[in-house]
Design a protein around this motif. Structure first.
Motif, PDB file in Angstrom:
ATOM      1  N   ILE A  79       0.839  -1.209   0.000  1.00 46.99           N
ATOM      2  CA  ILE A  79       0.000   0.000   0.000  1.00 46.99           C
ATOM      3  C   ILE A  79       0.871   1.256   0.000  1.00 46.99           C
ATOM      4  O   ILE A  79       0.633   2.208  -0.761  1.00 46.99           O
ATOM      5  CB  ILE A  79      -0.938   0.000   1.218  1.00 46.99           C
ATOM      6  CG1 ILE A  79      -1.952  -1.152   1.103  1.00 46.99           C
ATOM      7  CG2 ILE A  79      -1.664   1.333   1.346  1.00 46.99           C
ATOM      8  CD1 ILE A  79      -2.799  -1.341   2.338  1.00 46.99           C
ATOM      9  N   CYS A  80       1.887   1.262   0.866  1.00 48.33           N
ATOM     10  CA  CYS A  80       2.772   2.435   0.970  1.00 48.33           C
ATOM     11  C   CYS A  80       3.511   2.682  -0.346  1.00 48.33           C
ATOM     12  O   CYS A  80       3.616   3.825  -0.806  1.00 48.33           O
ATOM     13  CB  CYS A  80       3.763   2.221   2.114  1.00 48.33           C
ATOM     14  SG  CYS A  80       4.830   3.632   2.439  1.00 48.33           S
ATOM     15  N   THR A  81       4.003   1.611  -0.966  1.00 46.14           N
ATOM     16  CA  THR A  81       4.728   1.755  -2.227  1.00 46.14           C
ATOM     17  C   THR A  81       3.805   2.254  -3.337  1.00 46.14           C
ATOM     18  O   THR A  81       4.201   3.073  -4.167  1.00 46.14           O
ATOM     19  CB  THR A  81       5.354   0.410  -2.635  1.00 46.14           C
ATOM     20  OG1 THR A  81       6.234  -0.036  -1.605  1.00 46.14           O
ATOM     21  CG2 THR A  81       6.150   0.550  -3.928  1.00 46.14           C
ATOM     22  N   ARG A  82       2.569   1.759  -3.332  1.00 49.31           N
ATOM     23  CA  ARG A  82       1.602   2.210  -4.352  1.00 49.31           C
ATOM     24  C   ARG A  82       1.317   3.709  -4.201  1.00 49.31           C
ATOM     25  O   ARG A  82       1.216   4.442  -5.195  1.00 49.31           O
ATOM     26  CB  ARG A  82       0.305   1.409  -4.231  1.00 49.31           C
ATOM     27  CG  ARG A  82      -0.795   1.859  -5.198  1.00 49.31           C
ATOM     28  CD  ARG A  82      -0.359   1.684  -6.636  1.00 49.31           C
ATOM     29  NE  ARG A  82      -1.331   2.222  -7.575  1.00 49.31           N
ATOM     30  CZ  ARG A  82      -1.309   3.461  -8.062  1.00 49.31           C
ATOM     31  NH1 ARG A  82      -0.360   4.324  -7.676  1.00 49.31           N
ATOM     32  NH2 ARG A  82      -2.211   3.862  -8.939  1.00 49.31           N
ATOM     33  N   ILE A  83       1.196   4.182  -2.966  1.00 51.27           N
ATOM     34  CA  ILE A  83       0.954   5.614  -2.726  1.00 51.27           C
ATOM     35  C   ILE A  83       2.161   6.445  -3.163  1.00 51.27           C
ATOM     36  O   ILE A  83       2.021   7.476  -3.837  1.00 51.27           O
ATOM     37  CB  ILE A  83       0.637   5.862  -1.241  1.00 51.27           C
ATOM     38  CG1 ILE A  83      -0.692   5.194  -0.864  1.00 51.27           C
ATOM     39  CG2 ILE A  83       0.576   7.354  -0.938  1.00 51.27           C
ATOM     40  CD1 ILE A  83      -0.990   5.210   0.617  1.00 51.27           C
ATOM     41  N   LEU A  84       3.352   5.980  -2.780  1.00 51.59           N
ATOM     42  CA  LEU A  84       4.564   6.695  -3.174  1.00 51.59           C
ATOM     43  C   LEU A  84       4.725   6.712  -4.693  1.00 51.59           C
ATOM     44  O   LEU A  84       5.179   7.717  -5.266  1.00 51.59           O
ATOM     45  CB  LEU A  84       5.785   6.039  -2.518  1.00 51.59           C
ATOM     46  CG  LEU A  84       5.926   6.219  -1.006  1.00 51.59           C
ATOM     47  CD1 LEU A  84       7.054   5.345  -0.469  1.00 51.59           C
ATOM     48  CD2 LEU A  84       6.182   7.673  -0.661  1.00 51.59           C
ATOM     49  N   PHE A  85       4.368   5.594  -5.333  1.00 56.49           N
ATOM     50  CA  PHE A  85       4.504   5.521  -6.791  1.00 56.49           C
ATOM     51  C   PHE A  85       3.616   6.558  -7.474  1.00 56.49           C
ATOM     52  O   PHE A  85       3.984   7.121  -8.511  1.00 56.49           O
ATOM     53  CB  PHE A  85       4.139   4.120  -7.280  1.00 56.49           C
ATOM     54  CG  PHE A  85       4.306   3.945  -8.764  1.00 56.49           C
ATOM     55  CD1 PHE A  85       5.549   3.693  -9.309  1.00 56.49           C
ATOM     56  CD2 PHE A  85       3.209   4.047  -9.620  1.00 56.49           C
ATOM     57  CE1 PHE A  85       5.710   3.539 -10.684  1.00 56.49           C
ATOM     58  CE2 PHE A  85       3.352   3.904 -10.990  1.00 56.49           C
ATOM     59  CZ  PHE A  85       4.610   3.644 -11.518  1.00 56.49           C
ATOM     60  N   HIS A  86       2.448   6.825  -6.898  1.00 56.12           N
ATOM     61  CA  HIS A  86       1.558   7.846  -7.460  1.00 56.12           C
ATOM     62  C   HIS A  86       2.248   9.207  -7.482  1.00 56.12           C
ATOM     63  O   HIS A  86       2.199   9.933  -8.489  1.00 56.12           O
ATOM     64  CB  HIS A  86       0.264   7.924  -6.640  1.00 56.12           C
ATOM     65  CG  HIS A  86      -0.579   9.117  -6.966  1.00 56.12           C
ATOM     66  ND1 HIS A  86      -1.312   9.228  -8.131  1.00 56.12           N
ATOM     67  CD2 HIS A  86      -0.783  10.297  -6.280  1.00 56.12           C
ATOM     68  CE1 HIS A  86      -1.934  10.392  -8.162  1.00 56.12           C
ATOM     69  NE2 HIS A  86      -1.639  11.057  -7.049  1.00 56.12           N
ATOM     70  N   PHE A  87       2.902   9.564  -6.375  1.00 57.76           N
ATOM     71  CA  PHE A  87       3.577  10.856  -6.299  1.00 57.76           C
ATOM     72  C   PHE A  87       4.832  10.887  -7.173  1.00 57.76           C
ATOM     73  O   PHE A  87       5.188  11.932  -7.725  1.00 57.76           O
ATOM     74  CB  PHE A  87       3.930  11.185  -4.851  1.00 57.76           C
ATOM     75  CG  PHE A  87       2.732  11.491  -3.992  1.00 57.76           C
ATOM     76  CD1 PHE A  87       2.073  12.700  -4.108  1.00 57.76           C
ATOM     77  CD2 PHE A  87       2.252  10.560  -3.086  1.00 57.76           C
ATOM     78  CE1 PHE A  87       0.959  12.991  -3.330  1.00 57.76           C
ATOM     79  CE2 PHE A  87       1.141  10.834  -2.304  1.00 57.76           C
ATOM     80  CZ  PHE A  87       0.489  12.046  -2.429  1.00 57.76           C
ATOM     81  N   VAL A  88       5.506   9.732  -7.297  1.00 58.55           N
ATOM     82  CA  VAL A  88       6.654   9.658  -8.203  1.00 58.55           C
ATOM     83  C   VAL A  88       6.185   9.813  -9.649  1.00 58.55           C
ATOM     84  O   VAL A  88       6.816  10.512 -10.451  1.00 58.55           O
ATOM     85  CB  VAL A  88       7.398   8.322  -8.011  1.00 58.55           C
ATOM     86  CG1 VAL A  88       8.443   8.123  -9.117  1.00 58.55           C
ATOM     87  CG2 VAL A  88       8.069   8.266  -6.652  1.00 58.55           C
ATOM     88  N   ASP A  89       5.069   9.180  -9.977  1.00 52.36           N
ATOM     89  CA  ASP A  89       4.531   9.224 -11.338  1.00 52.36           C
ATOM     90  C   ASP A  89       4.123  10.635 -11.734  1.00 52.36           C
ATOM     91  O   ASP A  89       4.239  11.029 -12.899  1.00 52.36           O
ATOM     92  CB  ASP A  89       3.343   8.269 -11.442  1.00 52.36           C
ATOM     93  CG  ASP A  89       2.957   7.991 -12.880  1.00 52.36           C
ATOM     94  OD1 ASP A  89       3.863   7.870 -13.728  1.00 52.36           O
ATOM     95  OD2 ASP A  89       1.748   7.898 -13.168  1.00 52.36           O
ATOM     96  N   THR A  90       3.653  11.406 -10.760  1.00 52.75           N
ATOM     97  CA  THR A  90       3.270  12.804 -11.029  1.00 52.75           C
ATOM     98  C   THR A  90       4.438  13.774 -10.848  1.00 52.75           C
ATOM     99  O   THR A  90       4.241  14.991 -10.895  1.00 52.75           O
ATOM    100  CB  THR A  90       2.112  13.228 -10.099  1.00 52.75           C
ATOM    101  OG1 THR A  90       2.514  13.031  -8.727  1.00 52.75           O
ATOM    102  CG2 THR A  90       0.876  12.390 -10.370  1.00 52.75           C
ATOM    103  N   GLU A  91       5.645  13.213 -10.595  1.00 54.59           N
ATOM    104  CA  GLU A  91       6.878  13.997 -10.430  1.00 54.59           C
ATOM    105  C   GLU A  91       6.791  14.964  -9.258  1.00 54.59           C
ATOM    106  O   GLU A  91       7.403  16.032  -9.267  1.00 54.59           O
ATOM    107  CB  GLU A  91       7.210  14.752 -11.719  1.00 54.59           C
ATOM    108  CG  GLU A  91       7.461  13.829 -12.902  1.00 54.59           C
ATOM    109  CD  GLU A  91       7.882  14.593 -14.147  1.00 54.59           C
ATOM    110  OE1 GLU A  91       7.869  15.844 -14.109  1.00 54.59           O
ATOM    111  OE2 GLU A  91       8.234  13.937 -15.136  1.00 54.59           O
ATOM    112  N   ALA A  92       6.037  14.577  -8.226  1.00 56.19           N
ATOM    113  CA  ALA A  92       5.962  15.393  -7.014  1.00 56.19           C
ATOM    114  C   ALA A  92       7.121  15.088  -6.074  1.00 56.19           C
ATOM    115  O   ALA A  92       7.528  15.951  -5.287  1.00 56.19           O
ATOM    116  CB  ALA A  92       4.631  15.160  -6.291  1.00 56.19           C
TER     117      ALA A  92
END
Length: 415
Positions: free
Chosen positions: A82-95
């Motif tokens: 779950i944590c990795t999926r959330i972090l991946f979202h922010f990485v994907d949006t370049e945040a």
């Protein structure tokens, strides 16, 4: 009745009973029940009774009750996914920077090791401080493609890897045997995770093919919500399996070490001979110098992996001479790299990349010297293999300290 039951006939003959069991274990078990009922006073049959019934009792208990370790592992695996999926979202949006994905896995592996080792409060507080401070500091840095910041991104995983080692060794972090066990675990972990990753890729390909037959493109959805989650969760599962003495990885690792060491040695010797007559020059070609350092790291990793899998056997083997040759070769490579770095510093001035590469090469050079001297004494029968393993394990904190210095100090010094 005794004449019809070979176990009764040979109840005083342990060797024959063992032969009968190995030849036909199922028939032996069936015949044994009748023999035990008629001769419960036989000491030899009493031993066989415990031997045949112990495994059945153990299997019944494990089947009815979920081990606590397994339950904790499952919770941590789900949280990591779950944590990795959330972090991946922010990485994907370049945040945030991609290196933040490490915080979706490594803290949970460390948490599992802390739980399993019942570490002291001092160890727990140290780990919490490292993960918290590094996570906050990393995301305070500006998202810029500057050398000092990129170096911080590259060195942070090394610092976190050493921190996971602290969690694994727990209260015995200062002991060489505990550090050696952690290095061995890394090799076994890599083998097991690679096997699971290959299986996952096959499943991914099969799933995409099946949905393709239905004219549905679910590649992006499947990757973000299944592959990312599964890759993180499997990292915790792999740590659980390896630390639970899984025989598969432990049996394969020594053979991989013995196979890869001579192959790497032969390949690098041919490569270096080829370079002597070539036009590439690490003193003038920056990319070639970086590849030279990449080769050095590969040799260092292969050598350390082979040393950790060699055990404590005092008898010298062919693999010991291969390891020694690899270390000498690595020293040659590192010496050339050091000379090239010094030349580039004097010619082109100071930069974050040059200082970082210089520091890393000096640390590796010193470690290789230590390992080579220990190996020389071992091959001359002056010390045992423990001295070689100490040269590897006692140096680990140095790499962690250097990684911490580059991660935290370089963005401040060079910006």
């Amino acid at each position: 009745m005794d004449a019809n039951n070979p176990i009764i006939e040979n109840r005083a003959n342990p060797h024959e009973l063992e032969r009968m069991f190995r030849q036909e274990p199922e028939a032996f078990t069936k015949s044994f029940r009748a023999a035990w009922e008629q001769h419960p006073d036989s000491q030899i049959l009493a031993v066989w009774y415990e031997r045949l019934n112990f495994s059945e009792k153990t299997n019944t208990e494990t089947a009815s009750v979920i081990p606590k370790d397994f339950f904790i592992m499952g919770i941590l695996a789900i949280l990591a996914g779950i944590c990795t999926r959330i972090l991946f979202h922010f990485v994907d949006t370049e945040a945030i920077a991609p290196v933040n994905l490490a915080f979706g896995v490594l803290p949970f592996i460390a948490a599992y090791f802390v739980y399993k080792n019942t570490s002291s409060k001092q160890v727990v507080y140290t780990l919490a401080a490292v993960f918290l401070i590094s996570g906050v500091y990393l995301n305070v840095l500006p998202l810029k493609q500057e050398d000092s910041i990129m170096l911080a991104y590259l060195h942070l995983p090394v610092l976190l890897w050493v921190s996971v080692g602290l969690a694994y060794t727990g209260n015995e972090y200062g002991k060489g045997g505990a550090r050696l066990a952690y290095l061995k675990l890394n090799g076994e972990y890599g083998i097991l995770y690679a096997i699971m990753a290959i299986s996952g890729m096959l499943l991914f390909g099969l799933t995409m093919k099946l949905f393709g037959f239905a004219d549905m493109d679910v590649t992006e959805f499947y990757f973000k919500n299944v592959v990312v989650f599964g890759a993180a969760a499997l990292a915790i599962v792999a740590a659980y399996l390896v630390s639970s003495n899984l025989k598969l990885a432990k049996n394969i690792a020594p053979y991989i070490a013995r196979i890869f060491s001579p192959i790497v040695l032969a390949t690098l010797v041919v490569y270096l001979i080829t370079l002597i007559g070539g036009e590439k020059n690490p003193f003038l070609d920056r990319d070639f110098l970086l590849s030279f350092n990449g080769i050095l790291l590969v040799v260092l990793v292969v050598t350390i992996f082979s040393i950790t899998e060699s055990g404590k056997d005092e008898k010298k083997k062919a693999s010991d001479y291969i390891n020694f040759a690899l270390i000498v070769l690595a020293l040659v490579i590192d010496s050339v790299a050091l000379s090239a770095i010094v030349f580039r510093l004097s010619s082109y001035g100071i930069s974050p990349n040059r200082v970082a590469v210089l520091g890393a090469n000096i640390l590796i050079w010193a470690n290789l010297i230590w390992i080579m001297l220990a190996y020389t004494r071992f091959l001359r029968n002056r010390t045992g293999p423990i001295a070689i393993q100490d040269a590897v394990t006692k140096y680990l904190p140095v790499y962690g300290l250097w990684a911490a210095f580059v991660t935290f100090a370089f963005p401040l010094l060079f910006n």
